[in-house]
Design a protein around this motif. Structure first.
Motif, mmCIF file in Angstrom:
data_model
loop_
_atom_site.group_PDB
_atom_site.id
_atom_site.type_symbol
_atom_site.label_atom_id
_atom_site.label_comp_id
_atom_site.label_asym_id
_atom_site.label_seq_id
_atom_site.Cartn_x
_atom_site.Cartn_y
_atom_site.Cartn_z
ATOM 1 N N ARG A 52 30.126 22.507 -9.757
ATOM 2 C CA ARG A 52 29.755 22.783 -8.370
ATOM 3 C C ARG A 52 30.358 21.777 -7.389
ATOM 4 N NH1 ARG A 52 25.484 20.913 -5.159
ATOM 5 N NH2 ARG A 52 24.785 22.373 -3.550
ATOM 6 N N HIS A 53 30.230 20.482 -7.703
ATOM 7 C CA HIS A 53 30.715 19.454 -6.778
ATOM 8 C C HIS A 53 32.234 19.482 -6.669
ATOM 9 C CE1 HIS A 53 30.965 17.853 -10.784
ATOM 10 N NE2 HIS A 53 31.500 16.721 -10.408
ATOM 11 N N ILE A 54 32.912 19.874 -7.735
ATOM 12 C CA ILE A 54 34.379 19.908 -7.707
ATOM 13 C C ILE A 54 34.858 21.068 -6.837
ATOM 14 C CG2 ILE A 54 36.447 20.160 -9.142
ATOM 15 C CD1 ILE A 54 34.796 18.845 -11.425
ATOM 16 N N ILE A 55 34.236 22.236 -7.030
ATOM 17 C CA ILE A 55 34.616 23.400 -6.222
ATOM 18 C C ILE A 55 34.254 23.182 -4.751
ATOM 19 C CG2 ILE A 55 34.188 25.888 -5.875
ATOM 20 C CD1 ILE A 55 33.899 26.114 -8.939
ATOM 21 N N ARG A 56 33.125 22.506 -4.532
ATOM 22 C CA ARG A 56 32.766 22.195 -3.136
ATOM 23 C C ARG A 56 33.812 21.299 -2.487
ATOM 24 N NH1 ARG A 56 27.041 19.888 -1.809
ATOM 25 N NH2 ARG A 56 26.806 21.339 -0.078
ATOM 26 N N GLU A 57 34.359 20.370 -3.266
ATOM 27 C CA GLU A 57 35.315 19.431 -2.670
ATOM 28 C C GLU A 57 36.722 20.005 -2.612
ATOM 29 O OE1 GLU A 57 34.872 15.469 -3.959
ATOM 30 O OE2 GLU A 57 36.583 14.724 -2.785
ATOM 31 N N TYR A 58 37.155 20.701 -3.689
ATOM 32 C CA TYR A 58 38.545 21.127 -3.749
ATOM 33 C C TYR A 58 38.744 22.617 -3.526
ATOM 34 C CZ TYR A 58 39.100 16.445 -5.569
ATOM 35 O OH TYR A 58 39.076 15.091 -5.709
ATOM 36 N N GLY A 59 37.654 23.346 -3.301
ATOM 37 C CA GLY A 59 37.819 24.761 -2.991
ATOM 38 C C GLY A 59 37.775 25.638 -4.222
ATOM 39 N N LYS A 60 37.750 26.962 -4.001
ATOM 40 C CA LYS A 60 37.445 27.873 -5.093
ATOM 41 C C LYS A 60 38.600 28.017 -6.089
ATOM 42 C CE LYS A 60 38.408 32.155 -2.527
ATOM 43 N NZ LYS A 60 37.895 33.468 -2.158
ATOM 44 N N TYR A 61 39.772 27.485 -5.739
ATOM 45 C CA TYR A 61 40.862 27.513 -6.707
ATOM 46 C C TYR A 61 41.003 26.188 -7.461
ATOM 47 C CZ TYR A 61 42.047 31.962 -4.641
ATOM 48 O OH TYR A 61 41.988 33.252 -4.211
ATOM 49 N N ALA A 62 39.981 25.362 -7.353
ATOM 50 C CA ALA A 62 40.035 24.047 -8.002
ATOM 51 C C ALA A 62 40.357 24.158 -9.488
ATOM 52 C CB ALA A 62 38.700 23.316 -7.814
#
Lengths: 305, 305, 305, 305
Positions: free
Chosen positions: B134-144
């Motif tokens: 969750r925190h990674i997608i929040r920071e880098y977006g849905k294509y993280a």
């Protein structure tokens, strides 16, 4: 009662003696003595003096001291201190030497059991709490702690056979022959017959420990014969065998006990209370405190030097 | 059999259904279906469709899927993979949405239970193994993670009431209202009736979980009503209630069961196998793998991106 | 000294104030007071009273109390008791209410940090040692502990973002809005500038905590603004940033500091002492004891009731 | 550069060799060979053939194999499998016997280090993951696992001197003399010079290990001389000495290095990355997998028997 002898298992000499007594048998060479101490602490000594009594009891000759205290597993500094001091006193009385000579001894404390299974983690947790001194005294000399009276303590939690592939006795024989302690003290979780003794009873014995106790069958006999030095064993019942609890409950209703039916289903199962984590935590603090009192003098005073 | 209903406790709908069936009662609105998969994996679905069936079963309406596999608790990568894939497939089928829309969902995975008591540590251990995104997608977006299909996973092991002073439902309601997941997945240790199901059975349900299961009574109901979002619950039986095991053994020999005598002695006690540490370790790996497959696609492939 | 402000990081207001002082700047609205207590315990209070002082210090307005005691990390019951009592007294003085009214308060104690990384495990370990009372008082009423003066303590160790996928502030906002404590107390590991302060210093503040402290960057601001209730924060420096230690050593020899060179290499690295396990263990006991004294009265006496 | 030689410490022969090379010294009896394997895996062999080369290097004569793989610490099953297979192959090549004779050997695997300090917990964690077979083969015979080719594996995590009061070599000499393994394999955390090698490098050597490595100074030499059987050592750098990191950074700017100033401040301090928990977890899985491949054949296939 052949079946029961097989199924109703307990590591507490106290419970075996009570069972014999209940069965009406008076056994020569078997003695029991009770003392009521302050603070609800009860000390019972069972003495097995003859080979015959040992055979009937299914336990080696020697002294078995049981300290019972109803609030042992609760967190309470001053109450714990009382029990720890009683335990320390009894440990000292069980030592194979006169207390006034020979100090400082070289003591190896062994925490038996499996750190990963809560009711079997007692021994490893006691070792975690211990203050070891052997390496310090070796490096800085016998006055490292201010007086020449501090024992050289070493400690190990060797793990169980399923983790190491070795019998505890193999590991310990090697370490004993290499480091030459004067005494081995073992700490282990035990199986009781009665759930009401779990977490509020400490058994102390000079007989070493015999196989098949506690949660797992995690050792062969550890005693003077196998290790070559005296062994004092501290044990706390944390489990009841599943077969024992069932047989015990049924014995009041059924005459003939179908042992064959029970054993496969319940083999390898144990019963333990839901708050076993707190119980093991508190009792492990208590035992390490008692070991500090017995072998380091007052640990707290030591620290200030 | 009023007494038994009280004492013979199981968290497995499967076992309750078997009990009803054995008692000869045919219940409308209660269905059972069995599938034999490859690799000795058996999947049983119990469906409770009516309020009346729910009342008789003592369990809420909904679907209960039980996956049984005899070697589940053994360490074996490829066999585990098969079970994990079956579990992942069943999780996906239980989801309240069509699989093809709405992704990526926001999933909160909750590891219930007490980390300090081995058979109750299953939930916390699954959380330890999880890969949260969750925190990674929040920071880098849905294509993280390279595609837009990876779910946003968050996770927590809230502890039990004796550790936190709070009901799990209080903690989770707060977190849910703050982080707004689309779905809560709970993982918990359960109590079975039969020792032979311990460590080799997984129950999956869309009903939420009801209080009083597992080792401790560590929660109030966690379900759509209390949390406001759908709840999928994964449970693995790791204990049998001590009272259950005794009553079950006795029921073959005694007609009238003296419930009053048993309960005080056995209350708060559970039965668990000696190898429970390995069992919980292996099954926790299996469940976290299944969650990765269900919500991250193939975790291993993800990593390479 | 722009570079240094970036690289020389400390969570201790005390060290920042010393740094400012050394740089010769006299700052209005910044005060420092020292008290020498018995037992080598030194208490320093830094008060930041103006926005301007806060900006210069890089820390929010409020009171920062630092307790330094050289033997804090050693195992010593009576010495620990003295520090714990001093800490309890200072906690009480920092509370936003008059001590005599309003009790019993509802207190949520939060152990921040990552349980799996030794120097960051302080907060979770304090929570492990706590005696929580909220659920007991809720069930048995305000006289559950014999007097009406025992605070309702709840506690949680929420984990770090890499484990949960959630900011601590998200988790705590939810829990606070659901359980409505009067006060949040956070406990966390901090980063100091000087290695000599590690494990022997406790900082106490009423400002909440700001992001980026400790071992990991494991939170956003936790304070009255974000949580809606007063926040008292207890922190113990257990690490020094790797960049800080290098810059600090170099600053005595090199005028111009090549910040660009250092940061990539040392980013995400910290320095900690080899005995950090003992240090964290001892200090966590000390802090939980202080919290028991402050909020439960004397825990040991409570137990006897 | 006498000072630096003292302060810049590394347990990696690779780094010492690079340092010698950089200093321009060509050393007879010192060889280096590099191989680039698929999947970004690089294998470097440093061979120390003469006493003179050993003296210059400050490391015993023998073979030092370093496997470097940038994504070693990430969780990725198939990539890990590749590294584990490479490591298993190299372990087999280092064995003191022809691979085709003598099997099944009796192997004692030793997890060195302190389980309570995250970067030093590598060895104990590998032991936790191991599948030990010695006790099973002893009980059920050499076909217990279906073929006669499975090694008898035993394992122990003896703890560090601060926990046991004993040198590791004392504990292990005892166990070796009692259980008579053909080979001891040690696993330990190491100190590197360069932070970029942390968590992505494995060193394998047939020289035994020499004191003073890793996080703590937790052993005296463990090698064929002290234990009486061949020793293969697996080490993973998880820390950099604090003094090393400072000296290394300063050496680019300052000619004369004030060693006296640095050492007291930084003595007993180490530098480690913030994600060290994940790193140690992943690499410990990898190493136990390699040991299973090397000594059990394919563990996964074994299981099905």
């Amino acid at each position: 009662m052949k079946e029961s002898r097989y199924l109703i298992r307990t590591d507490l000499a106290l419970e075996t003696q009570e069972r014999c007594e209940k069965a009406g048998s008076s056994i020569r060479g078997l003695y029991r003595d009770e003392e009521q101490m302050s603070g609800d602490i009860k000390v019972t000594t069972v003495q097995i003096d003859t080979e015959n009594a040992a055979k009937t009891m299914g336990k080696p000759k020697g002294t078995y001291i049981t300290i019972e205290a109803p609030q042992m597993e609760e967190e309470d500094g001053s109450y714990h201190r009382d029990i720890a001091e009683e335990l320390a006193k009894r440990i000292t009385m069980l030592l194979p030497w006169e207390n006034t000579v020979d100090r400082p001894w070289n003591i190896l404390i062994v925490g038996l059991g499996n750190r990963e299974v809560t009711p079997d983690a007692l021994g490893p947790k006691v070792v975690d709490n211990l203050y070891v001194t052997r390496h310090i005294i070796r490096e800085y000399g016998k006055y490292a702690f201010g007086d020449a009276n501090t024992c050289r303590i070493s400690a190990i939690a060797p793990g169980v056979m399923g983790q190491t592939g070795m019998e505890c006795v193999e590991i310990l024989k090697g370490i004993v022959s290499e480091t030459r302690p004067d005494l081995v003290v073992t700490v282990d979780a035990l199986a009781a017959r009665s759930t009401k003794r779990l977490g509020r009873t400490i058994q102390l014995t000079n007989t070493g420990i015999t196989p098949g106790s506690g949660v797992g069958n995690h050792r062969n006999a550890l005693n003077k014969e196998s290790l070559g030095v005296p062994v004092v064993s501290i044990g706390v019942p944390t489990v009841v065998d599943a077969a024992t609890i069932v047989m015990d409950a049924m014995s009041e209703y059924v005459e003939e006990l179908p042992e064959e039916l029970l054993s496969p289903k319940l083999y390898g199962m144990f019963v333990t209370p839901k708050n076993i984590d707190d119980s093991v935590k508190q009792v492990s603090f208590l035992i390490s405190e008692a070991l500090h009192i017995a072998f380091l003098g007052n640990r707290e005073e030591k620290e200030h030097i």
